[in-house]
Design an enzyme around this catalytic site. Structure first.
Site, short mmCIF file in Angstrom:
data_model
loop_
_atom_site.label_atom_id
_atom_site.label_comp_id
_atom_site.label_asym_id
_atom_site.label_seq_id
_atom_site.Cartn_x
_atom_site.Cartn_y
_atom_site.Cartn_z
N ARG A 157 -29.54 -18.77 34.89
CA ARG A 157 -30.51 -17.77 35.31
C ARG A 157 -31.56 -17.56 34.22
O ARG A 157 -31.36 -17.92 33.07
CB ARG A 157 -29.82 -16.44 35.62
CG ARG A 157 -28.96 -16.44 36.86
CD ARG A 157 -28.17 -15.13 37.01
NE ARG A 157 -27.09 -15.05 36.04
CZ ARG A 157 -26.24 -14.02 35.94
NH1 ARG A 157 -26.38 -12.97 36.75
NH2 ARG A 157 -25.27 -14.02 35.05
N TYR A 200 -28.04 -7.49 30.48
CA TYR A 200 -26.65 -7.10 30.71
C TYR A 200 -25.92 -7.16 29.37
O TYR A 200 -26.06 -8.13 28.62
CB TYR A 200 -25.96 -8.05 31.69
CG TYR A 200 -26.34 -7.86 33.13
CD1 TYR A 200 -26.07 -6.66 33.79
CD2 TYR A 200 -26.96 -8.88 33.85
CE1 TYR A 200 -26.41 -6.48 35.12
CE2 TYR A 200 -27.30 -8.71 35.18
CZ TYR A 200 -27.03 -7.50 35.82
OH TYR A 200 -27.38 -7.33 37.13
N HIS A 222 -22.40 -5.09 28.83
CA HIS A 222 -20.95 -4.92 29.04
C HIS A 222 -20.22 -4.75 27.70
O HIS A 222 -19.27 -5.46 27.39
CB HIS A 222 -20.38 -6.11 29.82
CG HIS A 222 -20.97 -6.28 31.19
ND1 HIS A 222 -20.72 -5.38 32.21
CD2 HIS A 222 -21.79 -7.22 31.69
CE1 HIS A 222 -21.36 -5.78 33.31
NE2 HIS A 222 -22.03 -6.89 33.01
N GLU A 282 -26.42 -2.70 33.28
CA GLU A 282 -25.28 -2.23 34.07
C GLU A 282 -25.01 -0.74 33.94
O GLU A 282 -24.23 -0.18 34.72
CB GLU A 282 -24.01 -3.02 33.72
CG GLU A 282 -23.36 -2.68 32.38
CD GLU A 282 -24.00 -3.40 31.20
OE1 GLU A 282 -23.53 -3.20 30.07
OE2 GLU A 282 -24.98 -4.17 31.41
N ASP A 331 -9.40 1.03 48.53
CA ASP A 331 -10.20 1.88 47.64
C ASP A 331 -9.61 3.27 47.66
O ASP A 331 -8.96 3.68 48.64
CB ASP A 331 -11.67 1.92 48.10
CG ASP A 331 -12.61 2.37 46.98
OD1 ASP A 331 -13.28 1.51 46.40
OD2 ASP A 331 -12.65 3.58 46.70
N SER A 345 -6.04 3.23 48.51
CA SER A 345 -5.44 2.52 47.38
C SER A 345 -4.51 3.43 46.59
O SER A 345 -4.86 4.55 46.20
CB SER A 345 -6.54 1.99 46.45
OG SER A 345 -5.97 1.26 45.39
N ALA A 379 -14.30 -8.45 38.15
CA ALA A 379 -14.45 -7.42 37.11
C ALA A 379 -14.18 -7.95 35.71
O ALA A 379 -14.16 -7.16 34.76
CB ALA A 379 -13.50 -6.25 37.41
N ASP A 382 -15.95 -9.43 33.56
CA ASP A 382 -16.96 -9.17 32.53
C ASP A 382 -16.90 -7.74 32.02
O ASP A 382 -17.62 -7.38 31.08
CB ASP A 382 -18.38 -9.52 33.01
CG ASP A 382 -18.80 -8.77 34.25
OD1 ASP A 382 -18.03 -7.92 34.74
OD2 ASP A 382 -19.92 -9.03 34.75
N MET A 415 -20.50 -14.95 37.26
CA MET A 415 -20.42 -15.64 38.56
C MET A 415 -21.78 -15.92 39.20
O MET A 415 -22.01 -17.01 39.71
CB MET A 415 -19.55 -14.83 39.52
CG MET A 415 -18.07 -15.01 39.32
SD MET A 415 -17.10 -14.09 40.55
CE MET A 415 -17.53 -14.96 42.05
#
Length: 378
Positions: A22, A100, A102, A124, A204, A226, A274, A276, A307
């Site tokens: 990217r 990004y 993280h 994020e 969830d 959940s 998840a 990352d 991804m």
């Protein structure tokens, strides 16, 4: 110039994370920045992986430069992924970095940003009053839509899976896909898996969110509240598990233990989107597009940390659509002015002058939190 003041130049480096193709801006994005009197420097070849040529950028008004050093020398650098170790030397107090990050999952990156006193704004953690994450959403949508596709691929026997077709066949039961989390990633994953005719269970804790999904899908996706027992039962019976649990800025909670993974069918597949942010499955560790899977307890684990990089053309345009308005704010008003004007953008500011300035990130890294607007004004 301090990083809180208005940038006059923007650098766009070529991404160097493994198999990351990217690029952080499109030619239309370059034109928009040029309209505000900002000169844009793009590293040669930065867009080639996303099918955007140097000539495309040049025609939009960008200067094409030969080296990463030239790009990182600009007032503001806009990227896709967090700085890699070889890029740490480019970090400095006068730099604003927009990408990004993280940081809860990458404490070494956090340390490099703090040690260099770089002002770092993370896509994020930009968060609106409603709780929406507008700069995470487009890549979450892409990753969610990719997850069943990747899962279906690795369920094929020659790729290590159980040899199960996601949609089954007439007279043959389809694969059971269990999606953990009904946010943007999970909803998109469940939607695509259902479209591939799989049997889909979406878990969830937010009953209102499950109610919304149920109203739209009208029973095609089974919604389940959940809790530990529900997760254990459904994961053990799944052919494909998609982990899509998110805590904005923080580390993803582990909702599937190693014991539960060990109870899964041999050749079942886990796609932990998840990862990352640390991963929501205890047995996952980050992989790359060049070496995406590994086997643990007989279960195939796919845990690529970037991804959307698998579809860089689509991802680049989807990302720039979301980031460009915030990037324009940063170049027009500077980090300090933009953060003071927009609380959502202020929440995106993760580091300033050696301090952590996002509360969730500071908590995840067990560090002191400093208010971003106050830090930038200081």
């Amino acid at each position: 110039m301090t990083s809180a003041l208005r940038p006059r130049t923007v650098g766009v480096p070529r991404e160097i994370k493994t198999a990351e193709r990217r690029v952080a801006i499109t030619p239309d994005g370059v034109r928009e920045l040029e309209r505000h009197g900002v000169e844009v420097f793009v590293e040669t070849g930065a867009g080639s992986g996303a099918s955007i040529s140097d000539d495309d950028f040049r025609a939009a008004g960008a200067d094409i430069v030969a080296s990463a050093e030239d790009v990182w020398a600009q007032d503001l650098v806009v990227k896709v992924k967090e700085p890699q170790e070889s890029e740490y030397a480019f970090l400095r107090p006068e730099l604003t970095l927009f990408t990004y990050l993280h940081l809860a999952a990458y404490p070494d990156v956090a340390r490099a940003l703090l040690d260099s006193h770089t002002t770092a704004v993370a896509y994020e953690t930009v968060q609106t009053e409603s709780g929406a994450l507008p700069l995470l959403a487009p890549m979450s949508e892409v990753a969610g839509r990719l997850a069943p596709q990747m899962g279906a691929h690795y369920l094929e026997s020659h790729n290590g899976g159980r040899g199960v077709l996601l949609g089954g066949a007439p007279g043959v039961r389809p694969a059971k896909v269990v999606v953990l989390g009904a946010g943007s990633v999970g909803w998109n994953a469940a939607w695509i898996a259902a479209g591939m005719e799989a049997e889909v269970v979406l878990l969830d804790r937010n009953i209102d969110r499950l109610r919304w999904v149920d109203q739209i899908q009208k029973g095609r996706i089974v919604t389940v509240a959940s809790n530990r027992g529900a997760v254990e039962r459904h994961v053990a019976d799944a052919d494909l598990v998609i982990g899509a649990v998110l805590v904005a800025g923080g580390r993803a909670p582990v909702v599937v233990s190693e014991e539960v993974v060990a109870s899964m069918k041999p050749g079942a597949v886990i796609v932990d989107v998840a990862v990352d942010q640390g991963g929501c499955v205890e047995t996952t560790h980050e992989t790359t597009h060049t070496d995406p899977v590994y086997l643990r307890h007989g279960v195939v684990h796919y845990a690529v940390g970037n991804m959307p990089g698998a579809v860089p053309h689509t991802s680049t345009y989807a990302l720039t659509n979301a980031t460009l308005p915030y990037l324009v704010d940063l170049v027009v008003h500077g980090a300090g002015g933009a953060a003071a004007r927009d609380r959502a953008l202020a929440l995106g500011v993760n580091t300033v002058s050696g301090s952590l300035t996002n509360a969730a990130v500071a908590e995840a890294l067990a560090a002191r939190f400093v208010d971003p607007v106050a830090a930038l004004q200081a």
